[in-house]
Design a protein around this motif. Structure first.
Motif, PDB file in Angstrom:
ATOM      1  N   ASN A   1       0.466   4.120  -3.205  1.00  0.00           N
ATOM      2  CA  ASN A   1      -0.601   3.280  -3.258  1.00  0.00           C
ATOM      3  C   ASN A   1      -0.240   1.832  -3.922  1.00  0.00           C
TER       4      ASN A   1
ATOM      5  N   ASP B   1      -3.217   5.634   3.590  1.00  0.00           N
ATOM      6  CA  ASP B   1      -3.322   4.800   2.381  1.00  0.00           C
ATOM      7  C   ASP B   1      -1.755   4.474   2.358  1.00  0.00           C
TER       8      ASP B   1
ATOM      9  N   LEU C   1     -10.445   3.740   2.078  1.00  0.00           N
ATOM     10  CA  LEU C   1      -9.411   4.180   2.716  1.00  0.00           C
ATOM     11  C   LEU C   1      -9.524   5.094   4.083  1.00  0.00           C
TER      12      LEU C   1
END
Length: 335
Positions: A85, A81, A106
């Motif tokens: 984020n 990730d 992901l």
């Protein structure tokens, strides 16, 4: 090939110490530690993985098998990730690589050719043994391994993993694509022998029945009074005094008793015993379920006692039968 495993953040799915990611897409290898699945629910199966396909890499079943029962929990999936984020924050920044309990956006990756010529290879099967890149679909960063910081794990010498596309300098054109750098180069290893690729280990799928067996085994290890002690612990937690516990109370009652189940196992077990669906579980029914059948010796004792009570041999014990064998004259409560 640069990396040898999934590093400190994902050691459970570490690959072989050769620095190559094993068994992604062409069939299970008995000693492998990873498997490839098509993105979503469909498994790759007998179809080859192709350049550009979205795939999920899952841990081998043996890494999530309970050694006592052989029950296999669902696999973990290789994931990455963006830092914090935040869209765009992954550009030029090292991303963590980790194991996720469920497949999703992901956990989706795609193979690209190490020579950088994506157009020429797009849609072609990924050849075993050839150097390739594994690119994270959502962030477009390539899986990489650091050769400067090896770590020792149960799998041998491992290299920490991260996601970042290393780029070389120079002009890139259609006729002169940019090849992958060493940290981003991987290879898919398959079994050299078809017989060795057949996984013959006997694993049980994770089901409610399998979890009940696991609880039953733990109670049996506590001896004769294991089930009685668990019942006492439940009654202490029963604040309403109605013989029922909510799911959280039952969960922590089992945990305090020393029954170590994962959250996933707890949820599956409680879904099975919460027959009404109201979030409350009768702990008497729960204890009855985990107690299991009586052994032959105890059953013989019970049957002998029943025969003595069933004086007329009707197969039923009536009040008249009990009146002939029981006396309440010494009970303070009935004087």
């Amino acid at each position: 090939a640069a990396g040898s495993g999934l590093g400190a953040t994902a050691a459970a799915a570490a690959a072989a110490s050769t620095g190559r990611l094993p068994d992604a897409g062409m069939g299970a290898t008995a000693g492998s530690t990873a498997r490839a699945f098509g993105a979503g629910a469909a498994a790759v199966g007998g179809e080859p993985v192709r350049f550009g396909d979205r795939v999920c890499l899952a841990t081998n079943p043996s890494l999530r098998a309970d050694p006592a029962t052989g029950v296999v929990a669902p696999p973990y999936f290789l994931a990455s990730d963006r830092p914090n984020n935040v869209i765009g924050s992954g550009a030029g920044v090292t991303q963590d690589v980790f194991l996720a309990p469920r497949a999703g956006t992901l956990t989706e990756w795609r193979f690209t050719p190490a020579d950088g010529n994506d157009a020429a290879w797009d849609g072609s099967p990924v050849p075993a043994g050839a150097e390739v890149c594994l690119v994270h679909c959502q962030t477009n960063q390539a899986l990489a391994a650091s050769e400067t910081a090896p770590i020792a794990t149960a799998f041998g010498r491992e290299l920490p993993l991260y996601a970042r596309t290393h780029k070389s300098s120079g002009i890139v054109t259609r006729d002169r694509p940019r090849p992958a750098q060493a940290p981003n180069r991987w290879a898919i290893l398959l079994s050299e022998d078809a017989a060795a690729a057949e996984d013959r280990r006997d694993f049980r799928p994770l089901t409610a029945d399998a979890i009940v067996d696991k609880v039953r085994l733990a109670l049996r290890e506590r001896g004769t009074y294991g089930i009685r002690a668990l019942g006492k612990a439940f009654r202490i937690l029963d604040d309403r005094r109605d013989g029922r516990l909510d799911r959280e109370d039952l969960k922590w009652g089992l945990f305090d008793f020393g029954l170590r189940l994962s959250d996933e196992e707890f949820e599956m077990l409680l879904d099975a015993v919460d027959t009404s669906g109201d979030g409350l579980v009768s702990y008497d029914e729960f204890l009855l379920a985990v107690r299991g059948p009586m052994n032959e010796r105890r059953r013989a004792v019970v049957e002998e006692a029943f025969r003595k009570l069933d004086r007329d041999g009707s197969g039923e014990v009536t009040a008249e039968d009990l009146a002939g064998v029981f006396s309440a004259k010494f009970d303070e409560g009935v004087r």
